[in-house]
Design an enzyme around this catalytic site. Sequence first.
Site, PDB file in Angstrom:
ATOM      1  N   ALA A 151       0.787  -1.287   0.022  1.00 46.98           N
ATOM      2  CA  ALA A 151       0.022  -0.089   0.217  1.00 46.98           C
ATOM      3  C   ALA A 151       0.863   1.393   0.066  1.00 46.98           C
ATOM      4  O   ALA A 151       0.428   2.246  -0.039  1.00 46.98           O
ATOM      5  CB  ALA A 151      -0.966  -0.105   1.098  1.00 46.98           C
ATOM      6  N   LEU A 185      -3.647  -1.774   8.392  1.00 46.54           N
ATOM      7  CA  LEU A 185      -2.201  -1.775   8.441  1.00 46.54           C
ATOM      8  C   LEU A 185      -1.392  -0.547   8.712  1.00 46.54           C
ATOM      9  O   LEU A 185      -2.228   0.597   8.837  1.00 46.54           O
ATOM     10  CB  LEU A 185      -1.834  -2.005   6.867  1.00 46.54           C
ATOM     11  N   LEU A 238      -7.841   1.531  11.305  1.00 49.35           N
ATOM     12  CA  LEU A 238      -7.606   1.387  12.713  1.00 49.35           C
ATOM     13  C   LEU A 238      -6.633   2.406  13.422  1.00 49.35           C
ATOM     14  O   LEU A 238      -5.673   2.629  12.565  1.00 49.35           O
ATOM     15  CB  LEU A 238      -6.882   0.017  12.993  1.00 49.35           C
ATOM     16  N   TYR A 253      -4.935   4.914  16.905  1.00 48.74           N
ATOM     17  CA  TYR A 253      -4.538   4.679  18.539  1.00 48.74           C
ATOM     18  C   TYR A 253      -4.577   6.040  18.891  1.00 48.74           C
ATOM     19  O   TYR A 253      -4.138   6.901  18.334  1.00 48.74           O
ATOM     20  CB  TYR A 253      -3.060   4.096  18.119  1.00 48.74           C
ATOM     21  N   TYR A 268       5.600   5.521  21.426  1.00 49.70           N
ATOM     22  CA  TYR A 268       4.894   5.537  20.194  1.00 49.70           C
ATOM     23  C   TYR A 268       5.345   6.429  19.019  1.00 49.70           C
ATOM     24  O   TYR A 268       4.740   7.560  18.746  1.00 49.70           O
ATOM     25  CB  TYR A 268       3.511   5.494  20.121  1.00 49.70           C
ATOM     26  N   LYS A 299      -1.110   8.635  12.878  1.00 52.01           N
ATOM     27  CA  LYS A 299      -2.444   8.428  13.443  1.00 52.01           C
ATOM     28  C   LYS A 299      -3.317   9.685  13.593  1.00 52.01           C
ATOM     29  O   LYS A 299      -4.547   9.651  13.053  1.00 52.01           O
ATOM     30  CB  LYS A 299      -2.603   7.719  14.633  1.00 52.01           C
ATOM     31  N   LEU A 343      -3.177  -4.449  21.829  1.00 52.05           N
ATOM     32  CA  LEU A 343      -3.350  -5.801  21.300  1.00 52.05           C
ATOM     33  C   LEU A 343      -1.824  -6.342  21.297  1.00 52.05           C
ATOM     34  O   LEU A 343      -0.925  -5.876  20.412  1.00 52.05           O
ATOM     35  CB  LEU A 343      -4.197  -6.078  20.174  1.00 52.05           C
ATOM     36  N   ARG A 376       1.514  -8.676  15.982  1.00 49.87           N
ATOM     37  CA  ARG A 376       3.094  -8.624  15.500  1.00 49.87           C
ATOM     38  C   ARG A 376       3.672  -7.357  15.192  1.00 49.87           C
ATOM     39  O   ARG A 376       4.538  -7.015  15.827  1.00 49.87           O
ATOM     40  CB  ARG A 376       2.902  -9.428  14.026  1.00 49.87           C
TER      41      ARG A 376
HETATM   42  P1  NAI Z   1      -0.682  -6.544  12.436  1.00 50.32           P
HETATM   43  O1  NAI Z   1       0.799  -6.863  12.295  1.00 50.32           O
HETATM   44  O2  NAI Z   1      -1.576  -7.603  12.397  1.00 50.32           O
HETATM   45  O3  NAI Z   1      -1.132  -5.474  11.270  1.00 50.32           O
HETATM   46  C1  NAI Z   1      -0.325  -4.860  10.512  1.00 50.32           C
HETATM   47  C2  NAI Z   1      -0.292  -5.167   9.095  1.00 50.32           C
HETATM   48  O4  NAI Z   1       0.210  -4.253   8.142  1.00 50.32           O
HETATM   49  C3  NAI Z   1       0.501  -6.543   8.956  1.00 50.32           C
HETATM   50  O5  NAI Z   1      -0.165  -7.453   8.189  1.00 50.32           O
HETATM   51  C4  NAI Z   1       1.514  -6.029   7.849  1.00 50.32           C
HETATM   52  O6  NAI Z   1       2.204  -7.003   7.150  1.00 50.32           O
HETATM   53  C5  NAI Z   1       0.827  -4.896   7.402  1.00 50.32           C
HETATM   54  N1  NAI Z   1       1.501  -4.058   6.476  1.00 50.32           N
HETATM   55  C6  NAI Z   1       2.499  -3.101   6.794  1.00 50.32           C
HETATM   56  N2  NAI Z   1       3.108  -2.472   5.750  1.00 50.32           N
HETATM   57  C7  NAI Z   1       2.318  -2.657   4.627  1.00 50.32           C
HETATM   58  C8  NAI Z   1       2.220  -2.053   3.348  1.00 50.32           C
HETATM   59  N3  NAI Z   1       3.186  -1.190   2.890  1.00 50.32           N
HETATM   60  N4  NAI Z   1       1.258  -2.546   2.593  1.00 50.32           N
HETATM   61  C9  NAI Z   1       0.400  -3.445   3.080  1.00 50.32           C
HETATM   62  N5  NAI Z   1       0.365  -3.950   4.058  1.00 50.32           N
HETATM   63  C10 NAI Z   1       1.298  -3.260   5.226  1.00 50.32           C
HETATM   64  O7  NAI Z   1      -0.757  -5.598  13.638  1.00 50.32           O
HETATM   65  P2  NAI Z   1      -2.123  -4.537  14.349  1.00 50.32           P
HETATM   66  O8  NAI Z   1      -1.544  -4.227  15.553  1.00 50.32           O
HETATM   67  O9  NAI Z   1      -3.225  -5.571  14.219  1.00 50.32           O
HETATM   68  O10 NAI Z   1      -2.357  -3.632  13.277  1.00 50.32           O
HETATM   69  C11 NAI Z   1      -3.535  -3.261  12.593  1.00 50.32           C
HETATM   70  C12 NAI Z   1      -4.069  -1.846  12.674  1.00 50.32           C
HETATM   71  O11 NAI Z   1      -4.248  -1.777  14.127  1.00 50.32           O
HETATM   72  C13 NAI Z   1      -2.617  -0.844  12.501  1.00 50.32           C
HETATM   73  O12 NAI Z   1      -3.352   0.180  11.933  1.00 50.32           O
HETATM   74  C14 NAI Z   1      -2.341  -0.492  13.785  1.00 50.32           C
HETATM   75  O13 NAI Z   1      -1.547   0.734  13.942  1.00 50.32           O
HETATM   76  C15 NAI Z   1      -3.831  -0.455  14.604  1.00 50.32           C
HETATM   77  N6  NAI Z   1      -3.746  -0.511  15.949  1.00 50.32           N
HETATM   78  C16 NAI Z   1      -2.860  -1.445  16.741  1.00 50.32           C
HETATM   79  C17 NAI Z   1      -3.122  -1.448  18.180  1.00 50.32           C
HETATM   80  C18 NAI Z   1      -2.209  -2.466  19.036  1.00 50.32           C
HETATM   81  O14 NAI Z   1      -2.018  -2.452  19.953  1.00 50.32           O
HETATM   82  N7  NAI Z   1      -1.886  -3.652  18.286  1.00 50.32           N
HETATM   83  C19 NAI Z   1      -3.788  -0.320  18.773  1.00 50.32           C
HETATM   84  C20 NAI Z   1      -4.319   0.482  18.049  1.00 50.32           C
HETATM   85  C21 NAI Z   1      -4.259   0.437  16.710  1.00 50.32           C
END
Ligand code: NAI
Length: 286
Positions: free
Chosen positions: A74, A121, A170, A172, A182, A190, A220, A223
């Site tokens: 992306a 993402l 998503l 934060y 952060y 964000k 959460l 990864r």
């Molecule tokens: P995650 O690691 O499951 O998801 C992040 C995904 O983004 C990964 O699958 C990664 O491969 C993908 N990614 C990274 N760069 C990319 C690119 N250039 N093109 C396509 N995909 C790409 O981790 P999570 O934490 O579930 O993240 C999902 C969303 O939730 C993110 O926006 C994160 O900022 C947000 N979020 C997470 C929190 C947490 O504590 N884990 C808290 C609040 C928001």
Amino acid sequence: RGKRAFIAGIADDNGYGWAIAKSLAAAGAEILIGTWVPALNIFETSLRRGKFDESRVLPDGSLMEITKVYPLDAVYDCPEDVPEDVKANKRYSGSSKWTVKEVAETVKQDFGTIDILVHSLANGPEVSKPLLETSRNGYLAAISASSYSFVSLLKHFLPIMNPGGATISLTYIASEKIIPGYGGGMSSAKAALESDTKVLAFEAGRKHNIRVNTISAGPLRSRAAKAIGFIDMMIDYSLENAPLQKELTADEVGNAAAFLASPLASAITGAVVYVDNGLNAMGVGV
Ligand code: NAI
């Protein structure tokens, strides 16, 4: 007809994207996934080998079906944007048509339209550095991967979204309150994502009758979050200080996303919806 959802940002069964896919599948949606190109191989292999079967189980006992997994990066809108070294990289050259524009075109060829677009993402190469020590390139990379990626996805998918559809990203709370750790411009990214949620809600609402909302999620152990390095501390802090003293599950965010994507939320757009056990409402830790 059931709804069709494209969820960008799933590469394993631990993150919010996976949980959102499950909640949407449980509500009857067809699931398409966009997986970051370098993570595609291992994700597809694990899927095929049944490594995720346990976490594919839906509330009715059936397994979530994933209709198709698309390679996606992306940070690139079209092939002309991709630098030579990335093109030549082994992990990229094995896949094709993974820029945002091409993925939208391929989804259109495969299925015609979608109803729900999810952006789950983020990436900030310097996330572990304080903002004061963040380079210009690191800052811009965080914004590109974590904020503009949503603008681009919406721009390219909007023409194939059925009116009445919904998009969700998503975010934060570090966008609006100081969360030391952060870094790398991720707090800035964000903030941009949340502001864009409002402007894009206007533009996509007026033009195509599409809703745009973002979920401000609590911590959460995904990864991505483990890579930041302070996730256990944030989970403990929330357990101690939030109005609801329980660990947040990814499913709770998934269910909120399914609600926001559904007709039950037909008047909600441009909103930041907190799914964080209420932590955002606290003024002091107690
Ligand atoms: P995650 O690691 O499951 O998801 C992040 C995904 O983004 C990964 O699958 C990664 O491969 C993908 N990614 C990274 N760069 C990319 C690119 N250039 N093109 C396509 N995909 C790409 O981790 P999570 O934490 O579930 O993240 C999902 C969303 O939730 C993110 O926006 C994160 O900022 C947000 N979020 C997470 C929190 C947490 O504590 N884990 C808290 C609040 C928001």
